[in-house]
Design an enzyme around this catalytic site. Structure first.
Site, PDB file in Angstrom:
ATOM      1  N   ASP A  95     -29.722 -77.523 -43.971  1.00  0.00           N
ATOM      2  CA  ASP A  95     -28.448 -76.902 -44.322  1.00  0.00           C
ATOM      3  C   ASP A  95     -28.635 -76.129 -45.639  1.00  0.00           C
ATOM      4  OD1 ASP A  95     -25.325 -76.946 -44.220  1.00  0.00           O
ATOM      5  OD2 ASP A  95     -25.811 -77.613 -46.244  1.00  0.00           O
ATOM      6  N   HIS A 141     -20.689 -80.011 -43.290  1.00  0.00           N
ATOM      7  CA  HIS A 141     -22.098 -79.578 -43.352  1.00  0.00           C
ATOM      8  C   HIS A 141     -22.949 -80.364 -42.359  1.00  0.00           C
ATOM      9  CE1 HIS A 141     -22.057 -76.679 -46.666  1.00  0.00           C
ATOM     10  NE2 HIS A 141     -20.954 -77.336 -46.978  1.00  0.00           N
TER      11      HIS A 141
END
Ligand code: UDP
Length: 467
Positions: free
Chosen positions: A115, A17
């Site tokens: 994210d 991520h």
């Protein structure tokens, strides 16, 4: 002189991520050098060394700040990986707020990009007068499912896996309920409730970047952009992947070994940054590779009953090679190479000897394979990987998926068969050809006049106009 445009980005915890949003930031500043990115990184415990070395390769107009690390014991115990990731961000919110306060008092920032697991940070956008965006490091198909689940949640009461027909997500290949993401597999669970809450929040951002490109997912992208659906603006800006610069020039043994193999002859086997198999499955895979008679390069991890055991933190100090069947390394020393835990994946996939990739179907691995034209054996483990496997096999037809036996294992004979199908069969040849076409489309999307470059520039102009 052009004015500097400042934006802040917040990755989710975990290597896969962090890397995508950093790569996105790198691409942004490379195409638009008047941009400056500050990356605020939530972490669980101490950050893995792979994350630290990636940060060392950043250009001067990207700053990174590690936020106060969250302690594992402060998270709820025994919860799903997605919940751990999300709670790590939740507990990091005070540090994110403080960092934004400091940053925006020094420079005018225009946007905050988070994210998809760090979406809560976007709650601060209004307070600091920032536009809010999600960086979704996955496919258009997965994003479409995120929006569609809000509808299906109201229309159906059974578990999705018990639906008699595959789910028809707008614009996407039909996907059976059991192949939907892990978070949708138990509607009474906390993880499902958190998932729904997260997706509801997606509806209120200024835009969503997806790491995909129009030519690869034309129909899902069109459906996401269709007026009347009321979704935020969707920007396909991919494929954005690691460059592999951190391993360039290293005399790595596995690359030297690949140099000695024939073009297209090696199957690369890897389950992402943290995917793990059970002991029984490692044994079956070892025998299956041997039985196939094909060359292989296998990244082995110590076994675990949890498929994502090594995802957020490094595995304990054990030698994964101890878990291979007795005599396997000796018997296969001419046929293959086994590497413990980690391979320079970009270099491996870019090597001419590699002709196939047995993958857990993480989206980054898929895009990396697409960019190098390597067709796939799909072996999904967790998260949205089964959905990706369906897209690859049913939609794009660049992957073959082994069957799981009644005992829950993919057995050695089946493994050997799919390897032969990919590496020597007629079907494998067709998948190769289609992957080559996809590679070309991916390369074009990133050119100056390519679809993804133009999409990003369109938004950049909007941000610039706000400075
Ligand atoms: N990766 C790598 N070496 C390895 C395993 C993984 O460099 O041995 C990198 C890979 O290139 C990709 C990322 O780790 O960029 C894995 O991301 P993906 O989305 O495929 O899977 P996840 O780790 O999220 O399960």
């Amino acid at each position: 002189m052009e004015k500097t445009v400042h934006i802040a980005v917040v990755p989710g915890p975990g290597f896969s991520h962090l890397v995508p949003i950093l790569q996105f930031s790198k691409r942004l500043v490379q195409l638009h050098p008047n941009f400056h990115v500050t990356c605020l990184i939530p972490t669980l415990g101490s950050p893995p060394s792979a994350s630290k070395s990636i940060l060392e390769t950043l250009p001067p107009n990207i700053n990174s700040i590690f936020l106060q690390p969250i302690k594992a014991e402060d998270l709820p115990q025994g919860v799903a990986i997605e919940t751990q990731i999300q709670f790590t961000v939740t507990l990091s919110l005070p540090s994110i707020h403080q960092a934004l306060n400091t940053l925006t008092s020094k420079n005018p920032f225009v946007a905050l990009v988070a994210d998809s697991f760090a979406f809560e940070a976007l709650d601060f956008a209004k307070e600091f007068n920032l536009l809010s965006y999600i960086y979704f490091p996955s496919s258009a198909t997965t994003l479409s499912w995120y929006f569609y689940v809000l509808i299906l949640d109201k229309e159906t009461s059974c578990e999705y896996r018990d639906l008699p027909e595959p789910v028809k997500i707008p614009g996407c290949v039909p996907i059976h309920g059991r192949d939907l993401n892990n978070q949708s597999q138990d509607r009474s669970s906390q993880v499902y409730k958190l998932f729904i809450q997260r997706v509801q929040r997606f509806c209120f951002v200024d835009g969503i970047f997806i790491n995909s490109f129009f030519e690869m997912e034309t129909s899902p992208v069109r459906a996401l952009k269709e007026e009347g659906r009321g979704y935020p603006h969707v920007y396909p800006v991919g494929p954005i992947v690691q460059t592999g610069d951190d391993a360039k020039g290293l005399e790595l043994e596995c690359l030297t070994w690949l140099d000695k193999q024939q073009v297209g002859s090696v199957l690369y086997v890897s389950f992402g940054s943290g995917g793990t198999l059970s002991q029984e499955q490692i044994t079956e895979l070892a025998y299956g590779l041997e039985l196939s008679n094909h060359k292989f390069l296998w990244v082995v991890r110590a076994p675990s009953s949890l498929a994502f055991d090594a995802y957020l933190s490094a595995q304990k100090d054990v030698d994964p090679l101890h878990f291979l069947p007795c005599g396997f390394l000796e018997k296969t020393k001419e046929q293959g190479m086994v590497i413990p835990s980690w391979a320079p994946q970009i270099q491996v996939l870019g090597h001419s000897s590699v002709g196939g990739f047995l993958t857990h179907c993480g989206w980054n691995s898929i895009l990396e394979s697409v960019l190098h034209g390597v067709p796939l054996i799909t072996w999904p483990l967790f998260a949205e990987q089964r959905m990706n496997a369906v897209v690859l096999r049913e939609g794009l037809k660049v992957g073959v998926r082994p069957k799981v036996g009644e005992n829950g294992l993919v057995e050695r004979v089946e493994i050997a068969e799919v390897i032969k199908c990919l590496m020597e069969g007629e079907e494998g040849g067709k998948m190769h050809k289609r992957m080559e076409e996809l590679k070309e489309a991916a390369t074009n999307a990133l050119k100056e006049d390519g679809s993804s470059t133009k999409t990003l520039s369109e938004l950049v102009r909007k941000w610039e106009s706000l400075v």
